[in-house]
Design an enzyme around this catalytic site. Structure first.
Site, PDB file in Angstrom:
ATOM      1  N   ASP A  69      14.214   3.592  -0.276  1.00  0.00           N
ATOM      2  CA  ASP A  69      14.059   2.141  -0.364  1.00  0.00           C
ATOM      3  C   ASP A  69      12.571   1.777  -0.321  1.00  0.00           C
ATOM      4  O   ASP A  69      12.074   1.197   0.650  1.00  0.00           O
ATOM      5  CB  ASP A  69      14.827   1.457   0.772  1.00  0.00           C
ATOM      6  CG  ASP A  69      14.921  -0.051   0.581  1.00  0.00           C
ATOM      7  OD1 ASP A  69      14.657  -0.531  -0.533  1.00  0.00           O
ATOM      8  OD2 ASP A  69      15.269  -0.751   1.565  1.00  0.00           O
ATOM      9  N   GLY A  91      14.690 -11.854   5.134  1.00  0.00           N
ATOM     10  CA  GLY A  91      13.420 -12.356   4.624  1.00  0.00           C
ATOM     11  C   GLY A  91      12.254 -11.470   4.970  1.00  0.00           C
ATOM     12  O   GLY A  91      11.178 -11.582   4.392  1.00  0.00           O
TER      13      GLY A  91
END
Length: 259
Positions: A118, A208
């Site tokens: 990732d 976020g």
């Protein structure tokens, strides 16, 4: 697990689907954090859409290179992503700089944050004059020792399901042992990931914050990736283990020739 941290907010269908597919969260903000300043952390940046919607964080590792999470970048087109540097307050649009992205590299083996890989690198359309931070290398394995204090930074949500922060926030969290992290998350892969947080919870990344930095010893050691909830007991945040991709990242952040 419910979606907490594919630390992304929702940017377009591609990111919405990515987050929905992950039973851990894709958007992380700093829970239990305190205000920070890009004066102290100039390498902390955030990603926006062309209309200034902030959806992820990132780390300036070269004057024109930003490391972020693959789940923040996969499916995105360069013209749809801007990097904002030097801005503590997301609404203070006259401070710092907003720079277009000209190229996006996503780790070629990336499929899902819960599997690994990732990590992504954004190449900016122009160089910026803010201080960068070096990547952790094979010589920095000591920084992954349990209880090592690490700093996390971001503009994400301050509570699960809450609103994102207007200001840059920071928090200090200890690195968690691979054994303990595996007990918390069956999908935890120590070859690709590192955990950080307190057993009692309370301090963590949240939606976020994805793609934002985890820093220790003056090095970028992690990239905010996924987790369950925000700040829950025995559910530390999970970060991409930067050292596992040091050689690939080094190739991507080589200086771009000046025309």
């Amino acid at each position: 697990m419910r979606i907490r941290k594919l630390l992304v907010s929702v940017v377009g269908v591609a990111i919405a689907l990515t987050a929905a597919a992950v039973p851990a969260s894709s958007s992380v903000a700093i829970v239990g954090g305190t205000k920070a300043s890009t004066t102290d952390y100039p390498f902390a940046v955030f990603l926006t859409t062309p209309d200034n919607f902030q959806f992820c964080g990132g780390t300036l590792v070269a004057p024109d290179k930003v490391v972020t999470a693959a789940h923040c970048a996969k499916g995105q087109q360069p013209e749809g992503v801007f990097v904002v540097a030097g801005r503590d307050d997301k609404q203070a649009t006259t401070t710092g700089v907003s720079v277009p992205v000209k190229n996006i590299w996503v780790h070629p083996r990336y499929t899902d944050a819960l599997v690994g890989e990732d990590v992504a690198v954004l190449t900016l359309a122009k160089r910026v004059g803010y201080r960068t931070i070096p990547l952790a290398t094979e010589q920095d394995e000591v920084l992954y020792e349990p209880e090592t204090p690490a700093t996390i930074l971001g503009w994400g949500r301050t509570a699960s399901g809450g609103v994102t922060s207007q200001y840059l926030l920071k928090a200090t969290v200890p690195v968690v042992s691979d054994q303990d992290c595996k007990q918390s998350f069956a999908k935890y892969n120590p070859a690709a990931m590192v955990c950080a947080g307190y057993p009692q919870g309370g301090i963590d990344g949240c939606q976020g914050d994805s793609g934002g930095p985890m820093v220790a010893g003056g090095k970028l050691i992690g990239v905010s990736s996924w987790g369950e909830g925000c700040g829950l007991p025995n559910k530390p945040g999970v970060y991409t283990r930067v050292v596992a991709y040091a050689k690939e990242l080094a190739q991507q952040i080589k200086p771009t020739p000046v025309p």
